[in-house]
Design an enzyme around this catalytic site. Sequence first.
Site, PDB file in Angstrom:
ATOM      1  N   ASN A  15       0.837  -1.214   0.000  1.00 58.20           N
ATOM      2  CA  ASN A  15       0.000   0.000   0.000  1.00 58.20           C
ATOM      3  C   ASN A  15       0.863   1.252   0.000  1.00 58.20           C
ATOM      4  O   ASN A  15       0.564   2.218  -0.703  1.00 58.20           O
ATOM      5  CB  ASN A  15      -0.927   0.015   1.226  1.00 58.20           C
ATOM      6  CG  ASN A  15      -2.179  -0.796   0.997  1.00 58.20           C
ATOM      7  OD1 ASN A  15      -3.107  -0.353   0.323  1.00 58.20           O
ATOM      8  ND2 ASN A  15      -2.200  -2.003   1.543  1.00 58.20           N
ATOM      9  N   LEU A  86       2.051  -1.393  12.767  1.00 60.77           N
ATOM     10  CA  LEU A  86       1.602  -2.223  13.887  1.00 60.77           C
ATOM     11  C   LEU A  86       1.961  -1.680  15.269  1.00 60.77           C
ATOM     12  O   LEU A  86       1.635  -2.300  16.278  1.00 60.77           O
ATOM     13  CB  LEU A  86       2.146  -3.645  13.729  1.00 60.77           C
ATOM     14  CG  LEU A  86       1.707  -4.357  12.446  1.00 60.77           C
ATOM     15  CD1 LEU A  86       2.312  -5.753  12.379  1.00 60.77           C
ATOM     16  CD2 LEU A  86       0.192  -4.424  12.346  1.00 60.77           C
ATOM     17  N   ASN A 103      -5.788   5.554   8.950  1.00 63.02           N
ATOM     18  CA  ASN A 103      -5.349   4.162   8.837  1.00 63.02           C
ATOM     19  C   ASN A 103      -6.300   3.432   7.893  1.00 63.02           C
ATOM     20  O   ASN A 103      -7.441   3.852   7.689  1.00 63.02           O
ATOM     21  CB  ASN A 103      -5.400   3.507  10.226  1.00 63.02           C
ATOM     22  CG  ASN A 103      -4.940   2.070  10.210  1.00 63.02           C
ATOM     23  OD1 ASN A 103      -3.964   1.720   9.553  1.00 63.02           O
ATOM     24  ND2 ASN A 103      -5.660   1.202  10.918  1.00 63.02           N
ATOM     25  N   HIS A 105      -7.907  -0.432   7.476  1.00 61.08           N
ATOM     26  CA  HIS A 105      -8.036  -1.731   8.131  1.00 61.08           C
ATOM     27  C   HIS A 105      -8.718  -2.686   7.149  1.00 61.08           C
ATOM     28  O   HIS A 105      -9.711  -2.314   6.518  1.00 61.08           O
ATOM     29  CB  HIS A 105      -8.866  -1.593   9.410  1.00 61.08           C
ATOM     30  CG  HIS A 105      -8.907  -2.868  10.190  1.00 61.08           C
ATOM     31  ND1 HIS A 105      -7.869  -3.269  11.010  1.00 61.08           N
ATOM     32  CD2 HIS A 105      -9.826  -3.861  10.230  1.00 61.08           C
ATOM     33  CE1 HIS A 105      -8.164  -4.441  11.535  1.00 61.08           C
ATOM     34  NE2 HIS A 105      -9.343  -4.830  11.074  1.00 61.08           N
ATOM     35  N   ASP A 146      -8.096   0.818  16.060  1.00 63.30           N
ATOM     36  CA  ASP A 146      -9.249   0.602  15.177  1.00 63.30           C
ATOM     37  C   ASP A 146     -10.551   1.215  15.680  1.00 63.30           C
ATOM     38  O   ASP A 146     -11.631   0.717  15.371  1.00 63.30           O
ATOM     39  CB  ASP A 146      -9.468  -0.900  14.939  1.00 63.30           C
ATOM     40  CG  ASP A 146      -8.245  -1.560  14.338  1.00 63.30           C
ATOM     41  OD1 ASP A 146      -7.471  -0.855  13.658  1.00 63.30           O
ATOM     42  OD2 ASP A 146      -8.060  -2.769  14.544  1.00 63.30           O
ATOM     43  N   GLU A 175      -8.083  -1.906  -1.471  1.00 61.31           N
ATOM     44  CA  GLU A 175      -7.132  -0.987  -0.827  1.00 61.31           C
ATOM     45  C   GLU A 175      -6.388  -0.148  -1.864  1.00 61.31           C
ATOM     46  O   GLU A 175      -6.266   1.067  -1.725  1.00 61.31           O
ATOM     47  CB  GLU A 175      -6.124  -1.784   0.008  1.00 61.31           C
ATOM     48  CG  GLU A 175      -6.768  -2.442   1.202  1.00 61.31           C
ATOM     49  CD  GLU A 175      -5.776  -3.182   2.093  1.00 61.31           C
ATOM     50  OE1 GLU A 175      -6.095  -3.337   3.274  1.00 61.31           O
ATOM     51  OE2 GLU A 175      -4.717  -3.603   1.608  1.00 61.31           O
TER      52      GLU A 175
HETATM   53  C1  GRF Z   1      -3.181  -4.116   4.531  1.00 61.66           C
HETATM   54  O1  GRF Z   1      -4.074  -5.151   4.318  1.00 61.66           O
HETATM   55  C2  GRF Z   1      -3.795  -3.051   5.405  1.00 61.66           C
HETATM   56  O2  GRF Z   1      -5.164  -2.984   5.308  1.00 61.66           O
HETATM   57  C3  GRF Z   1      -3.431  -3.511   6.779  1.00 61.66           C
HETATM   58  O3  GRF Z   1      -2.180  -4.122   6.660  1.00 61.66           O
HETATM   59  C4  GRF Z   1      -1.998  -4.592   5.336  1.00 61.66           C
HETATM   60  C5  GRF Z   1      -0.702  -4.038   4.842  1.00 61.66           C
HETATM   61  O4  GRF Z   1      -0.320  -4.597   3.613  1.00 61.66           O
HETATM   62  N1  GRF Z   1      -3.525  -2.426   7.715  1.00 61.66           N
HETATM   63  P1  GRF Z   1       0.907  -3.977   2.838  1.00 61.66           P
HETATM   64  O5  GRF Z   1       2.080  -3.955   3.825  1.00 61.66           O
HETATM   65  O6  GRF Z   1       0.538  -2.612   2.420  1.00 61.66           O
HETATM   66  O7  GRF Z   1       1.194  -4.879   1.696  1.00 61.66           O
END
Ligand code: GRF
Length: 190
Positions: A15, A86, A103, A105, A146, A175
Amino acid sequence: MKKSIAVFASGNGSNAENIIRHFKKGDLAQVNLVLSNSQSAFVLTRAQALQVPYSCLSKSEWEDGTHILSMLRDYDIDFIVLAGFLARVPDCILNAYPNKIINIHPSLLPKFGGKGMYGDHVHQAVVAAGEKETGITIHYINERFDEGTVIFQATCPVAPEDTSEDVAKRVHVLEYKYYPEIIEELLLKV
Ligand code: GRF
């Protein structure tokens, strides 16, 4: 003047990369800083390849927050995007960026949210619960995992034979499509 975005991420960073690439194409904003709490996060390799300044901060730096806040000031950061981050965002940063930290989720919050609900754990729980749909939630962040105000949700179907990998793939498509678009909309108001 382009708006300046920081991305916080702890893992793979697909992402983060998608957002960096999206804003490289336009004049509205650019990602000027990628911060992580994990030395082994692949997002750091992606940031380097995309020539975006990046740094990995220690547990105590993330707990305290003052050094990170001064980095955000140095890079004139206007808006913070969490993408698979995280750790907890320090209070001093929450206070300095009210309604400017979001964020994503990978479920339809409040379903499958909270501590421990991240990455594949979310999709496994969705499959185990026999859900017929899941999706994404983009939300502001606050002191609790969240629980910030929801900005946007999009859904996708879950079939009875789906594995958590199938669900993850479908959610990632949402996403990649919507996160940059929603960031863009919010930046117009910052
Ligand atoms: C995504 O699914 C996002 O929604 C969640 O963590 C994941 C991260 O994936 N918070 P990436 O590291 O962007 O591939």
